[in-house]
Scaffold this motif. Structure first.
Motif, PDB file in Angstrom:
ATOM      1  N   ALA A  90       0.810  -1.221   0.000  1.00 29.28           N
ATOM      2  CA  ALA A  90       0.000   0.000   0.000  1.00 29.28           C
ATOM      3  C   ALA A  90       0.846   1.276   0.000  1.00 29.28           C
ATOM      4  CB  ALA A  90      -0.916   0.001   1.225  1.00 29.28           C
ATOM      5  N   THR A 136      -3.746   0.845  -4.089  1.00 31.25           N
ATOM      6  CA  THR A 136      -4.882   1.227  -3.235  1.00 31.25           C
ATOM      7  C   THR A 136      -6.021   0.230  -3.447  1.00 31.25           C
ATOM      8  OG1 THR A 136      -5.617   2.746  -4.958  1.00 31.25           O
ATOM      9  CG2 THR A 136      -4.316   3.684  -3.163  1.00 31.25           C
ATOM     10  N   ASP A 137      -7.003   0.289  -2.569  1.00 28.60           N
ATOM     11  CA  ASP A 137      -8.197  -0.589  -2.662  1.00 28.60           C
ATOM     12  C   ASP A 137      -7.822  -2.053  -2.871  1.00 28.60           C
ATOM     13  OD1 ASP A 137      -9.803   1.585  -2.428  1.00 28.60           O
ATOM     14  OD2 ASP A 137     -10.059   1.864  -4.587  1.00 28.60           O
ATOM     15  N   VAL A 138      -6.871  -2.528  -2.107  1.00 28.07           N
ATOM     16  CA  VAL A 138      -6.440  -3.925  -2.265  1.00 28.07           C
ATOM     17  C   VAL A 138      -7.551  -4.838  -1.727  1.00 28.07           C
ATOM     18  CG1 VAL A 138      -4.650  -5.612  -1.672  1.00 28.07           C
ATOM     19  CG2 VAL A 138      -4.034  -3.202  -2.011  1.00 28.07           C
ATOM     20  N   ALA A 139      -7.876  -5.876  -2.473  1.00 25.56           N
ATOM     21  CA  ALA A 139      -8.951  -6.785  -2.046  1.00 25.56           C
ATOM     22  C   ALA A 139      -8.582  -8.228  -2.369  1.00 25.56           C
ATOM     23  CB  ALA A 139     -10.257  -6.412  -2.750  1.00 25.56           C
ATOM     24  N   SER A 186      -6.867  -8.223  -6.026  1.00 27.02           N
ATOM     25  CA  SER A 186      -7.074  -7.092  -6.926  1.00 27.02           C
ATOM     26  C   SER A 186      -6.696  -5.795  -6.216  1.00 27.02           C
ATOM     27  CB  SER A 186      -8.517  -7.045  -7.417  1.00 27.02           C
ATOM     28  OG  SER A 186      -9.386  -6.846  -6.327  1.00 27.02           O
ATOM     29  N   TRP A 187      -6.358  -4.795  -7.000  1.00 33.40           N
ATOM     30  CA  TRP A 187      -5.898  -3.521  -6.452  1.00 33.40           C
ATOM     31  C   TRP A 187      -6.016  -2.437  -7.502  1.00 33.40           C
ATOM     32  CZ3 TRP A 187      -2.986  -7.373  -8.394  1.00 33.40           C
ATOM     33  CH2 TRP A 187      -1.999  -7.064  -9.338  1.00 33.40           C
ATOM     34  N   ARG A 188      -5.840  -1.197  -7.058  1.00 30.46           N
ATOM     35  CA  ARG A 188      -5.863  -0.072  -7.984  1.00 30.46           C
ATOM     36  C   ARG A 188      -4.457   0.523  -8.052  1.00 30.46           C
ATOM     37  NH1 ARG A 188     -10.071   2.426 -10.031  1.00 30.46           N
ATOM     38  NH2 ARG A 188     -11.538   1.500  -8.578  1.00 30.46           N
ATOM     39  N   ARG A 224      -7.591  -0.465 -12.492  1.00 27.47           N
ATOM     40  CA  ARG A 224      -7.886  -1.568 -11.573  1.00 27.47           C
ATOM     41  C   ARG A 224      -7.206  -2.807 -12.129  1.00 27.47           C
ATOM     42  NH1 ARG A 224      -9.461  -1.768  -6.520  1.00 27.47           N
ATOM     43  NH2 ARG A 224      -9.707  -3.926  -5.990  1.00 27.47           N
ATOM     44  N   SER A 274      -5.887  -7.078 -11.466  1.00 25.25           N
ATOM     45  CA  SER A 274      -6.124  -8.270 -10.637  1.00 25.25           C
ATOM     46  C   SER A 274      -5.290  -9.435 -11.155  1.00 25.25           C
ATOM     47  CB  SER A 274      -7.600  -8.639 -10.621  1.00 25.25           C
ATOM     48  OG  SER A 274      -7.992  -9.121 -11.881  1.00 25.25           O
ATOM     49  N   ILE A 306      -5.898  -5.710   5.434  1.00 24.61           N
ATOM     50  CA  ILE A 306      -7.244  -6.189   5.079  1.00 24.61           C
ATOM     51  C   ILE A 306      -7.359  -7.715   5.098  1.00 24.61           C
ATOM     52  CG2 ILE A 306      -8.024  -4.199   3.708  1.00 24.61           C
ATOM     53  CD1 ILE A 306      -6.826  -7.003   1.663  1.00 24.61           C
TER      54      ILE A 306
END
Ligand code: RFL
Ligand code: PHB
Length: 401
Positions: free
Chosen positions: A39, A130-133, A145-147, A152, A154, A169
């Motif tokens: 991040a 950012t927005d790591v999932a 996945s991430w931005r 975006r 993945s 997360i």
């Protein structure tokens, strides 16, 4: 080697702290493809001042994976430490009691060495994601996945390693009904400084004082690292440099036989303290490692060492799986790690309760604390208990084999 645009990697790693970076290195050496998603920026992770004490075996792991050269040149090998209380300071001879010592070398230096080694071998680290999932961990193909900027991205993975620290997360991707959390929050924190002044002692000093705990540590012969017990939500603004030095002199002065030399304070910060374990450390194809799964109070100097221990167990399990299809290491990962983690939790809690001032303590508790320190520093049996934990319990399973 998988680049950031590859659509599949064998191991997707969330977080480029010591756990994630070492995990990327170990399987990589065995030809297993890894991708690291972080991040923060490279400069941020390389400048983050944290741990400083590497167990004997942790230092050996870093040598084994080819990142030990600078540590061996610049790190300081310590064969003892001091416990200061009641106006005196007593030495625990780690080496005489265990045949081992510890390596004093900053965590951010370990991080720098691991990042450099990964980049040198062409390995991918995505910084500032950012927005790591994480998704589908119960399936055979979990997704990370991430931005990156506006895009975006993945990848699918065989396995995901959650190495994203306590605030990451990954742990939250395990269903709440599966996850069990064990926690103790301490009613104090540590105010830590990095100062340009030669350490007033060649070895670490852990001091129990009526005003509260203090620790003298170091990063080099020119740079001291010092800590003071403070309120968990201490406002650092209330601690101008002069007040910090005054408190350090009061708590550590006697132990160094006079006065600490003072110098420019290069960095200061407050850390709250907790003991925390999340179980299990594996769900489906997600494996938690390091601070993502557990936190110890820093009094035992164990956090980074535990992270390295987890990663060694996981890397070995992955290597076995990819070499022969044997899943037993992966299946046993959580149990193997937790046995050791609970021993280290016990040690870190024990050091913390022995050395800190608790507001609710009665005069009886204070005397008991002093008696415990007296016992630990005079009984070879008790001193060995401290020493063998401090230099590090054996990595395999919970304890001695
Ligand atoms: P880290 O180092 O926290 O790394 C996690 C990484 O994940 C990133 N991240 C994410 N990345 C992608 N997506 C997300 N959603 C993300 N969320 C977070 C973060 O930016 C970060 O880069 O965990 P790791 O790798 O498990 O390592 C653990 C150690 O950092 C920690 O246990 C030690 O620092 C604890 N500790 C000590 N450990 C020791 O072994 N010896 C010591 O002497 C010692 N002293 C200390 C310590 C920790 C301290 N503080 C500040 C907490 C002294 C202190 C004061
Ligand atoms: C450090 O040098 O930062 C350090 C040393 C020993 C500890 C904790 C932190 O127990």
């Amino acid at each position: 080697m998988a680049g950031p645009d590859a659509s599949h990697v064998q191991v997707g790693i969330v977080g480029a702290g010591p756990a994630g970076l070492l995990l990327a290195r170990l399987p990589d050496l065995a030809g297993i493809s890894c991708l690291v998603i972080e991040a923060r920026s490279r400069a941020h992770i390389e400048g983050r001042i944290r741990a400083g004490v590497l167990e004997h075996e942790t230092a050996q792991v870093l040598r084994d994976v080819g990142v030990g050269a600078r540590m061996d040149r610049e790190g300081l090998v310590h064969h003892g430490l001091h416990l200061a209380f009641d106006g005196e300071s007593r030495r625990i001879d780690l080496h005489a009691l265990t045949g081992k010592g510890v390596m004093v070398y900053g965590q951010h230096e370990v991080v720098k060495d691991l990042v450099a080694a990964r980049i040198e071998t062409g390995g991918a680290i995505v910084f500032e994601a950012t927005d790591v999932a994480i998704a589908d961990i119960e399936s055979a193909r979990p997704t990370l996945s991430w931005r990156e900027g506006e895009a975006r991205r993945s990848v699918t993975c065989d396995f995901v390693a959650g190495c994203d620290g306590f605030h990451g997360i990954s742990r939250g991707s395990i269903p709440a009904e599966v996850l069990r959390v064990f926690e103790r929050v301490y009613p104090f924190g540590w105010l830590g400084i990095l100062a340009r002044t030669p350490p007033a002692s060649e070895e670490l000093i852990y001091a129990r004082h009526e005003d509260g705990f203090a620790l003298l540590s170091m990063r080099s012969p020119e740079i001291s690292r010092l800590y003071l017990q403070c309120a968990p939500d201490e406002d650092i603004g209330r601690w101008p440099d002069a007040r910090i030095w005054e408190a350090l002199q009061a708590r550590l002065g006697a132990a160094v036989g006079g006065k600490l030399s003072e110098g420019e304070i290069l960095q200061k910060g407050v850390t709250a303290m907790r003991s925390f374990v999340a179980e299990p450390m594996r769900h489906g194809r997600l494996f938690l490692a390091g601070d993502a799964a557990h936190i110890v109070p820093p009094t035992g100097a164990k956090g980074m060492n535990l992270a390295v221990g987890d990663v060694r167990v996981l890397a070995r399990a992955l290597e076995r799986f990819y070499a022969s299809g044997d899943e037993s290491g992966l299946v046993g990962y959580s149990k193997t790690c937790l046995a050791r983690i609970w021993r280290v939790q016990r040690f870190s809690w024990w050091m913390t309760q022995m050395l800190h001032r608790f507001e609710e303590d009665t005069p009886f508790d204070r005397r008991r604390q002093l008696a415990e320190l007296d016992y630990v520093t005079t009984s070879p049996a008790a001193a060995t208990t401290l020493a063998e934990n401090y230099v590090g319990l054996p990595l395999d399973a919970g304890g001695h084999k």
